[in-house]
Design a protein around this motif. Structure first.
Motif, mmCIF file in Angstrom:
data_model
loop_
_atom_site.group_PDB
_atom_site.id
_atom_site.type_symbol
_atom_site.label_atom_id
_atom_site.label_comp_id
_atom_site.label_asym_id
_atom_site.label_seq_id
_atom_site.Cartn_x
_atom_site.Cartn_y
_atom_site.Cartn_z
ATOM 1 N N LEU A 1 0.865 -1.562 0.075
ATOM 2 C CA LEU A 1 0.091 -0.155 -0.096
ATOM 3 C C LEU A 1 1.249 2.040 -0.159
ATOM 4 C CD1 LEU A 1 -2.783 -1.320 2.687
ATOM 5 C CD2 LEU A 1 -3.001 -0.986 -0.066
ATOM 6 N N CYS A 2 1.570 1.224 0.214
ATOM 7 C CA CYS A 2 2.822 2.451 0.555
ATOM 8 C C CYS A 2 3.653 2.940 -0.872
ATOM 9 C CB CYS A 2 3.849 2.379 1.498
ATOM 10 S SG CYS A 2 3.166 1.692 2.892
ATOM 11 N N LEU A 3 3.301 1.795 -1.629
ATOM 12 C CA LEU A 3 4.125 2.606 -3.321
ATOM 13 C C LEU A 3 3.038 2.184 -4.005
ATOM 14 C CD1 LEU A 3 7.283 0.142 -3.002
ATOM 15 C CD2 LEU A 3 7.175 2.741 -3.073
ATOM 16 N N ASP A 4 2.815 2.287 -5.055
ATOM 17 C CA ASP A 4 1.701 2.624 -6.252
ATOM 18 C C ASP A 4 2.368 1.117 -7.382
ATOM 19 O OD1 ASP A 4 0.846 4.368 -5.728
ATOM 20 O OD2 ASP A 4 1.119 6.004 -6.975
ATOM 21 N N ASP A 5 3.202 1.777 -8.071
ATOM 22 C CA ASP A 5 3.659 0.569 -9.060
ATOM 23 C C ASP A 5 5.049 -0.268 -8.682
ATOM 24 O OD1 ASP A 5 2.054 1.765 -10.511
ATOM 25 O OD2 ASP A 5 3.547 3.444 -10.536
ATOM 26 N N ALA A 6 6.211 -0.008 -8.011
ATOM 27 C CA ALA A 6 7.367 -1.040 -7.655
ATOM 28 C C ALA A 6 6.761 -1.912 -6.537
ATOM 29 C CB ALA A 6 8.603 0.192 -7.112
ATOM 30 N N PRO A 7 7.319 -3.240 -6.615
ATOM 31 C CA PRO A 7 7.422 -3.951 -5.147
ATOM 32 C C PRO A 7 8.215 -3.515 -4.226
ATOM 33 C CG PRO A 7 8.886 -4.731 -6.831
ATOM 34 C CD PRO A 7 8.208 -3.449 -7.894
ATOM 35 N N THR A 8 8.312 -3.696 -2.729
ATOM 36 C CA THR A 8 8.257 -3.552 -1.847
ATOM 37 C C THR A 8 9.539 -4.543 -1.658
ATOM 38 O OG1 THR A 8 6.784 -2.690 -0.678
ATOM 39 C CG2 THR A 8 9.148 -2.419 0.781
ATOM 40 N N PRO A 9 10.550 -4.062 -1.615
ATOM 41 C CA PRO A 9 12.223 -5.254 -0.913
ATOM 42 C C PRO A 9 11.836 -5.440 -0.216
ATOM 43 C CG PRO A 9 12.956 -3.061 -1.836
ATOM 44 C CD PRO A 9 11.515 -2.889 -1.276
ATOM 45 N N PRO A 10 12.266 -7.339 -0.011
ATOM 46 C CA PRO A 10 12.429 -7.888 1.348
ATOM 47 C C PRO A 10 12.561 -7.295 2.468
ATOM 48 C CG PRO A 10 13.191 -9.439 -0.524
ATOM 49 C CD PRO A 10 13.134 -8.164 -0.867
ATOM 50 N N THR A 11 11.660 -7.384 3.483
ATOM 51 C CA THR A 11 11.642 -6.636 4.792
ATOM 52 C C THR A 11 11.987 -7.426 6.048
ATOM 53 O OG1 THR A 11 9.936 -5.072 3.587
ATOM 54 C CG2 THR A 11 10.666 -5.026 5.885
ATOM 55 N N PHE A 12 12.412 -6.902 7.047
ATOM 56 C CA PHE A 12 12.806 -7.819 8.027
ATOM 57 C C PHE A 12 12.823 -7.414 9.034
ATOM 58 C CE2 PHE A 12 15.250 -9.215 4.455
ATOM 59 C CZ PHE A 12 15.572 -10.003 3.590
ATOM 60 N N TYR A 13 11.919 -7.251 10.588
ATOM 61 C CA TYR A 13 11.765 -7.172 10.730
ATOM 62 C C TYR A 13 12.117 -7.730 12.319
ATOM 63 C CZ TYR A 13 8.688 -4.596 8.545
ATOM 64 O OH TYR A 13 7.284 -4.016 7.526
ATOM 65 N N ILE A 14 13.370 -7.569 12.926
ATOM 66 C CA ILE A 14 14.423 -8.268 13.398
ATOM 67 C C ILE A 14 14.724 -7.522 15.281
ATOM 68 C CG2 ILE A 14 15.540 -9.290 11.880
ATOM 69 C CD1 ILE A 14 16.561 -6.102 13.374
ATOM 70 N N GLY A 15 13.847 -6.357 15.125
ATOM 71 C CA GLY A 15 13.670 -5.249 16.695
ATOM 72 C C GLY A 15 13.461 -6.184 17.309
ATOM 73 N N PRO A 16 13.263 -6.140 18.925
ATOM 74 C CA PRO A 16 14.035 -4.526 19.292
ATOM 75 C C PRO A 16 15.233 -4.398 19.932
ATOM 76 C CG PRO A 16 12.502 -5.413 21.107
ATOM 77 C CD PRO A 16 12.197 -6.596 19.758
ATOM 78 N N LEU A 17 16.447 -4.241 19.120
ATOM 79 C CA LEU A 17 17.799 -4.166 19.638
ATOM 80 C C LEU A 17 17.951 -2.855 20.323
ATOM 81 C CD1 LEU A 17 19.265 -4.782 15.929
ATOM 82 C CD2 LEU A 17 19.111 -7.037 17.726
ATOM 83 N N ILE A 18 18.476 -3.012 21.145
ATOM 84 C CA ILE A 18 18.778 -2.450 22.704
ATOM 85 C C ILE A 18 20.387 -2.325 23.097
ATOM 86 C CG2 ILE A 18 18.154 -1.833 25.069
ATOM 87 C CD1 ILE A 18 15.959 -1.269 23.302
ATOM 88 N N ALA A 19 21.191 -1.040 22.916
ATOM 89 C CA ALA A 19 22.229 -0.982 23.005
ATOM 90 C C ALA A 19 22.451 -0.605 24.722
ATOM 91 C CB ALA A 19 22.898 0.340 21.992
ATOM 92 N N ALA A 20 22.416 -0.498 25.632
ATOM 93 C CA ALA A 20 22.908 -0.317 26.816
ATOM 94 C C ALA A 20 24.571 -0.237 27.230
ATOM 95 C CB ALA A 20 22.606 -2.320 27.835
#
Length: 472
Positions: free
Chosen positions: A230-249
């Motif tokens: 839905l965020c793009l009209d014509d082009a395909p969205t590249p593969p998206t990887f949700y790998i969070g949450p990454l926290i730096a202490a």
């Protein structure tokens, strides 16, 4: 030939720390199949905090190596925004990035090249070297959804967003956003940073994939919008990887460890913590208003106060301990609030603070790293955005996640009155709404921890990403 994953963060504490955490994550889940090499610029936004953290990581993780580019200076007096100068600085380092990749490839096989959004000038380098090239998007899925739509909006609007005070834009997957609340670099079309950021957003589509520091349960609306195209009209969205949450202490500074001891003496969920990030500085009048609001709220508080911004240096604030509290705070404030409040100069170990049982609320600038740290700690927030994409983050926190209360800010300069802060602090700490936010935040904490469980969404996404890299 051994494989290595090369990471290239943009300068700035939040971006560098997030990329280092990504490097650690790769090492932990690749069974030592790869090493990690991190490229670092030299000159702009360097700080003692970054340098000391890098030194600590180098000693603790022998499979992570850092390559520093030769120093490049930029003209800070240019008639353009700080963001434009920063983007120019990174662009000037593109030849150094190319040289580094060429040198690394002589002895190691570059399995993947991962770049920050602001390092888009090196996207073509990775492509030319036939190396799988990914973006590491250090903010959340919600802002990613909006950023994917900015190039289309650029074609539809001819003026500057800063000149459209009454205009509201509607995006797929995120709440509506006022034109004047757009990310800083987009506000002025005449500033070079505007065109740079539009270029960066367009570059996302040309990558082999986008890695996002978030998890599915935190931003389901935005993640679905991206997945559904839905965020793009014509082009395909590249593969998206949700790998969070990454926290730096980040390691705490010894002189401020006493704030943790102070917190341990306070009742459960009774303290409001105020901290506004590495660039979160306020004018002396605003500091005084914060003090008035805290005093009138009658709540316990831990407040990190930095030096006011130096208008002669549009640069990230250093964590200098030399803060003149007698000048900044109202007369007698420290004495009147000594039994329920603590003011800390410049720095507090934020992750450690948020995880103390006595902390019941967090007044934050809505930087994504700070949001994730509060989510993982299960602490509800008062949203006070200051710069970058933080007003967009605020809208997500308040409207979609329902984990924060917003402060009313004066249009133009974002000033917040003491009366307003008092009202919001009381609402968070005393009202039924605050109680509901606290319960919702604690449930999200459990979901954040589950994301990295054996069958968690982030664990699965990382496995897919690593397999993707191996195939490349």
């Amino acid at each position: 030939m051994q494989g290595t994953i090369v990471l290239y963060p943009s300068p700035g504490l939040g971006h560098v720390l997030s990329m280092i955490e990504l490097g650690k994550l790769f090492l932990q889940h690749c069974n030592n199949q790869f090493s990690v090499t991190i490229l670092l610029t030299t000159g702009f936004w360097d700080s003692p905090s970054i340098i000391s953290y890098i030194n600590a990581v180098s000693q603790a993780y022998t499979s992570i190596s850092f390559l520093r580019f030769p120093s490049i200076s930029v003209d800070m007096s240019q008639n353009c925004s700080t963001a434009a100068i920063a983007f120019q600085f990174i662009r000037l380092h593109a030849p150094n990035a190319l040289h580094s990749l060429q040198e690394i490839s002589k002895n190691q096989n570059i399995t993947a090249f991962v770049i920050d959004l602001f390092c888009t000038s090196t996207l073509s380098i990775g492509k030319d070297l036939k190396t799988p090239t990914f973006y590491f998007y250090t903010s959340g899925a919600s802002t990613l959804a909006a950023f994917l739509q900015f190039p289309k909006l650029d074609k539809e609007i001819t003026g500057s967003f800063k000149d459209l005070p009454d205009t509201v834009f509607y995006f797929q997957g995120v709440p509506p956003l006022k034109a004047v609340h757009m990310p800083e670099p987009l506000l002025d079309r005449e500033d070079p940073a505007y065109h740079d950021l539009i270029c960066f957003c367009s570059g996302l589509l040309q990558s082999d994939g986008i890695i996002v520091n978030s998890f599915e349960d935190l931003e389901p609306i935005s993640i679905k919008a991206i997945a559904d195209g839905l965020c793009l009209d014509d082009a395909p969205t590249p593969p998206t990887f949700y790998i969070g949450p990454l926290i730096a202490a980040v390691c705490s500074k010894a002189e401020n460890d006493y704030c943790l001891l102070w917190l341990e003496k306070q009742p459960s969920k009774s303290v409001v913590f105020l901290c506004f990030g590495s660039r979160g500085t306020f004018s002396p009048p605003q500091v005084k208003e914060i003090a008035k609001g805290l005093e009138r709220s009658a709540q316990r508080f831990l407040w990190v106060v930095k030096n006011p911004p130096d208008k002669e240096k549009a640069k990230q604030a250093e964590d200098s301990p030399d803060v003149d509290l007698d000048y900044l705070l109202p007369e007698g404030f420290m004495e009147r609030t000594k039994d329920r409040g603590l003011v800390v100069k410049s720095f507090a170990p934020q992750v450690a603070v948020l995880n103390k049982d006595s902390v019941g609320g967090f007044v934050t600038h809505c930087g994504w790293n700070s949001i994730l740290e509060a989510v993982v700690a299960g602490v509800p927030m008062i949203a006070w955005p200051l710069y970058a994409e933080q007003r967009l983050n605020r809208n997500i926190l308040v409207q979609d996640m329902k984990m924060a209360i917003p402060v009313e800010q004066r249009e133009g300069d974002g000033f917040v009155s003491g009366i307003e802060l008092e009202k919001r602090v009381r609402e968070l700490m005393e009202s039924n709404n605050g109680k509901e936010l606290r319960e919702r935040s604690w449930k999200m904490r459990e979901k954040a921890l589950a994301a990295w469980g054996p069958s968690g969404s982030s664990a699965k996404a990382l496995t897919k990403l690593i397999e993707f890299c191996k195939q490349g």
